[in-house]
Design a protein around this motif. Structure first.
Motif, short mmCIF file in Angstrom:
data_model
loop_
_atom_site.label_atom_id
_atom_site.label_comp_id
_atom_site.label_asym_id
_atom_site.label_seq_id
_atom_site.Cartn_x
_atom_site.Cartn_y
_atom_site.Cartn_z
N THR A 5 0.87 -1.17 0.00
CA THR A 5 0.00 0.00 0.00
C THR A 5 0.90 1.22 0.00
O THR A 5 2.07 1.15 0.37
N CYS A 64 -14.18 2.28 -7.37
CA CYS A 64 -14.36 2.48 -5.93
C CYS A 64 -13.93 3.90 -5.58
O CYS A 64 -12.89 4.35 -6.03
N PHE A 67 -12.10 3.62 -1.29
CA PHE A 67 -10.90 2.84 -1.04
C PHE A 67 -10.21 2.51 -2.36
O PHE A 67 -10.79 2.67 -3.43
N GLU A 68 -8.96 2.07 -2.26
CA GLU A 68 -8.18 1.67 -3.43
C GLU A 68 -8.08 0.16 -3.43
O GLU A 68 -7.98 -0.47 -2.37
N LEU A 69 -8.09 -0.44 -4.63
CA LEU A 69 -8.16 -1.89 -4.74
C LEU A 69 -7.38 -2.38 -5.94
O LEU A 69 -7.44 -1.78 -7.01
N LEU A 84 -6.47 -10.01 -2.93
CA LEU A 84 -6.84 -8.60 -3.05
C LEU A 84 -6.01 -7.76 -2.10
O LEU A 84 -5.71 -8.19 -1.00
N ILE A 86 -6.51 -4.04 -0.44
CA ILE A 86 -7.47 -2.95 -0.27
C ILE A 86 -6.86 -1.93 0.69
O ILE A 86 -6.35 -2.30 1.75
N ARG A 88 -7.85 1.83 2.44
CA ARG A 88 -8.79 2.94 2.65
C ARG A 88 -8.00 4.10 3.23
O ARG A 88 -7.52 4.04 4.35
#
Length: 95
Positions: A5, A64, A67-69, A84, A86, A88
């Protein structure tokens, strides 16, 4: 395998360049850059010996906003895993 992230990629092209330089030989990646603001972005790095496909969960999520995904379907031997990442961002207001 590595989930990341806060890649700080500003665009898809920027992320492609940054991750290509950061990945050792024999590794691949998928990523999603944050389109607005600072920071953000998510990525997955994995060995190129794993078979990987687009994640159905990411396709189903669509665009989205809170959040980022990013994600991929990994196939190792006879096991399939939908992986996944994810993220936020802090101070994200959801009404």
């Amino acid at each position: 395998m590595l989930a990341i992230t806060e890649t700080w990629a500003k665009s898809a092209e920027d992320g492609d360049d940054l991750l290509k330089r950061a990945c050792p030989p024999g590794y691949l990646f998928v990523h999603s850059a944050r389109c607005t603001g600072r920071g953000g972005g998510v990525a997955i790095v994995n060995r190129d010996t794993f078979r990987s496909f687009d994640s159905e969960a990411v396709k189903a999520a669509g665009d989205c906003t809170s959040f980022e995904l990013t994600g991929m379907m990994l196939c190792v031997n006879s096991v399939s895993i939908d992986l996944l990442v994810i993220y936020r961002p802090p101070l994200n207001c959801i009404n």
